[in-house]
Design a protein around this motif. Structure first.
Motif, PDB file in Angstrom:
ATOM      1  N   GLY A 242      40.078  32.026  32.380  1.00 60.88           N
ATOM      2  CA  GLY A 242      39.589  32.476  33.125  1.00 60.88           C
ATOM      3  C   GLY A 242      39.840  34.464  33.611  1.00 60.88           C
ATOM      4  O   GLY A 242      39.470  35.232  34.563  1.00 60.88           O
ATOM      5  N   VAL A 243      41.656  34.103  33.824  1.00 63.31           N
ATOM      6  CA  VAL A 243      42.821  35.207  34.209  1.00 63.31           C
ATOM      7  C   VAL A 243      41.498  36.158  32.858  1.00 63.31           C
ATOM      8  O   VAL A 243      42.296  37.130  33.259  1.00 63.31           O
ATOM      9  N   ASN A 244      42.042  35.894  31.853  1.00 62.50           N
ATOM     10  CA  ASN A 244      42.220  36.945  30.458  1.00 62.50           C
ATOM     11  C   ASN A 244      40.425  37.746  30.566  1.00 62.50           C
ATOM     12  O   ASN A 244      39.725  38.668  30.826  1.00 62.50           O
ATOM     13  N   ASP A 245      39.856  36.772  31.265  1.00 64.37           N
ATOM     14  CA  ASP A 245      37.982  36.840  31.812  1.00 64.37           C
ATOM     15  C   ASP A 245      37.522  38.416  32.426  1.00 64.37           C
ATOM     16  O   ASP A 245      37.253  38.606  32.299  1.00 64.37           O
ATOM     17  N   LEU A 246      38.638  37.300  33.759  1.00 59.50           N
ATOM     18  CA  LEU A 246      38.781  38.630  34.993  1.00 59.50           C
ATOM     19  C   LEU A 246      38.949  39.770  34.577  1.00 59.50           C
ATOM     20  O   LEU A 246      39.044  41.047  34.816  1.00 59.50           O
ATOM     21  N   LEU A 247      40.587  39.860  33.803  1.00 64.24           N
ATOM     22  CA  LEU A 247      40.542  41.468  33.190  1.00 64.24           C
ATOM     23  C   LEU A 247      40.000  42.285  32.278  1.00 64.24           C
ATOM     24  O   LEU A 247      39.758  42.742  32.574  1.00 64.24           O
ATOM     25  N   GLU A 248      39.568  41.262  31.491  1.00 64.41           N
ATOM     26  CA  GLU A 248      38.467  42.151  30.055  1.00 64.41           C
ATOM     27  C   GLU A 248      37.527  42.303  31.608  1.00 64.41           C
ATOM     28  O   GLU A 248      36.483  43.504  30.737  1.00 64.41           O
ATOM     29  N   SER A 249      37.085  41.204  31.838  1.00 62.31           N
ATOM     30  CA  SER A 249      35.650  41.991  33.064  1.00 62.31           C
ATOM     31  C   SER A 249      36.026  43.963  33.902  1.00 62.31           C
ATOM     32  O   SER A 249      35.668  44.167  34.232  1.00 62.31           O
ATOM     33  N   MET A 250      37.409  43.332  34.588  1.00 63.49           N
ATOM     34  CA  MET A 250      38.002  44.420  35.412  1.00 63.49           C
ATOM     35  C   MET A 250      38.205  46.440  34.374  1.00 63.49           C
ATOM     36  O   MET A 250      37.907  47.291  34.730  1.00 63.49           O
ATOM     37  N   GLN A 251      38.581  45.598  32.762  1.00 60.55           N
ATOM     38  CA  GLN A 251      38.855  46.531  32.355  1.00 60.55           C
ATOM     39  C   GLN A 251      37.599  47.508  32.096  1.00 60.55           C
ATOM     40  O   GLN A 251      37.242  48.722  31.684  1.00 60.55           O
ATOM     41  N   HIS A 252      36.017  46.504  31.712  1.00 57.98           N
ATOM     42  CA  HIS A 252      34.958  46.879  30.951  1.00 57.98           C
ATOM     43  C   HIS A 252      34.642  47.780  32.492  1.00 57.98           C
ATOM     44  O   HIS A 252      33.473  49.195  32.120  1.00 57.98           O
ATOM     45  N   ILE A 253      34.661  47.129  33.578  1.00 59.33           N
ATOM     46  CA  ILE A 253      34.499  47.659  35.263  1.00 59.33           C
ATOM     47  C   ILE A 253      34.454  49.799  35.049  1.00 59.33           C
ATOM     48  O   ILE A 253      33.865  50.349  35.339  1.00 59.33           O
ATOM     49  N   LEU A 254      35.681  49.707  34.802  1.00 55.30           N
ATOM     50  CA  LEU A 254      36.718  50.783  34.942  1.00 55.30           C
ATOM     51  C   LEU A 254      36.359  51.475  33.996  1.00 55.30           C
ATOM     52  O   LEU A 254      36.118  53.112  33.988  1.00 55.30           O
ATOM     53  N   LYS A 255      36.331  50.887  33.058  1.00 60.57           N
ATOM     54  CA  LYS A 255      35.959  52.636  31.352  1.00 60.57           C
ATOM     55  C   LYS A 255      34.178  52.272  32.017  1.00 60.57           C
ATOM     56  O   LYS A 255      34.244  53.841  31.599  1.00 60.57           O
TER      57      LYS A 255
ATOM     58  N   THR B 211      44.440  45.948  29.974  1.00 64.00           N
ATOM     59  CA  THR B 211      44.938  45.472  28.629  1.00 64.00           C
ATOM     60  C   THR B 211      45.426  43.946  27.899  1.00 64.00           C
ATOM     61  O   THR B 211      44.904  43.605  27.409  1.00 64.00           O
ATOM     62  N   LYS B 212      46.125  44.423  28.454  1.00 66.44           N
ATOM     63  CA  LYS B 212      47.654  42.997  28.231  1.00 66.44           C
ATOM     64  C   LYS B 212      46.625  41.687  29.028  1.00 66.44           C
ATOM     65  O   LYS B 212      45.887  41.231  29.614  1.00 66.44           O
ATOM     66  N   ARG B 213      46.782  40.452  28.551  1.00 65.41           N
ATOM     67  CA  ARG B 213      46.211  39.373  28.239  1.00 65.41           C
ATOM     68  C   ARG B 213      47.187  37.961  28.157  1.00 65.41           C
ATOM     69  O   ARG B 213      48.769  38.158  28.203  1.00 65.41           O
ATOM     70  N   VAL B 214      47.130  37.167  29.090  1.00 65.66           N
ATOM     71  CA  VAL B 214      47.414  35.722  29.039  1.00 65.66           C
ATOM     72  C   VAL B 214      47.588  34.824  27.735  1.00 65.66           C
ATOM     73  O   VAL B 214      46.934  34.752  27.880  1.00 65.66           O
ATOM     74  N   GLU B 215      48.664  35.130  27.339  1.00 68.94           N
ATOM     75  CA  GLU B 215      48.921  33.951  26.118  1.00 68.94           C
ATOM     76  C   GLU B 215      48.482  32.941  26.010  1.00 68.94           C
ATOM     77  O   GLU B 215      49.167  32.475  26.821  1.00 68.94           O
TER      78      GLU B 215
END
Length: 140
Positions: free
Chosen positions: A123-136, A106-110
């Motif tokens: 792009g890194v934030n989008d990747l983290l969000e995609s990974m978060q949704h996949i794991l959910k 859930t952390k994001r880069v400012e």
């Protein structure tokens, strides 16, 4: 407003070039004036004074050029290098937490700007969000 790093640096370097040309032009005018005064002077004290004025003008322009160059270097550091270092450190922290098995997706880069660095960070934030949704979706 999308500010490109190349435009930031290019603009600052363009200002530096213009100011250096101006400083050199003033120095050349001072040298021409000194040469003219030396050619027309019959007294050695006038020649010494003319040389002193020319030397002072050239020294002033040199110091001014150095100050301007330092100022522009500082501006590049503030507007390009510092944001890049900050983003790099934030990304490294998130990656190290993920490697250690306690990553918080859930952390994001400012994101503080709209240049190429900000695009990479987004792009890194989008990747983290995609990974978060996949794991959910896997948990469900």
């Amino acid at each position: 407003m999308n500010k490109k790093i190349g435009l930031k640096v290019g603009g600052m370097l363009g200002i530096l070039v213009v100011l250096c040309v101006a400083c050199n032009t003033i120095s050349l005018i001072a040298i021409s004036s000194v040469r003219e005064q030396l050619q027309n002077a019959s007294d050695s004290s006038v020649r010494v004074e003319a040389l002193g004025v020319g030397y002072g003008a050239i020294l002033t322009m040199t110091v001014l050029g150095i100050i301007i160059a330092i100022f522009i270097m500082l501006m590049v550091i503030i507007t390009v290098v510092k944001p890049a270092q900050s983003a790099k450190q934030q990304i490294e922290d998130i990656i190290n937490e993920i490697k250690a098995g306690k990553g918080d997706l859930t952390k994001r880069v400012e994101v503080k700007s709209k240049d190429e660095i900000a695009q990479i960070v987004q792009g890194v934030n989008d990747l983290l969000e995609s990974m978060q949704h996949i794991l959910k979706s896997i948990k469900v």
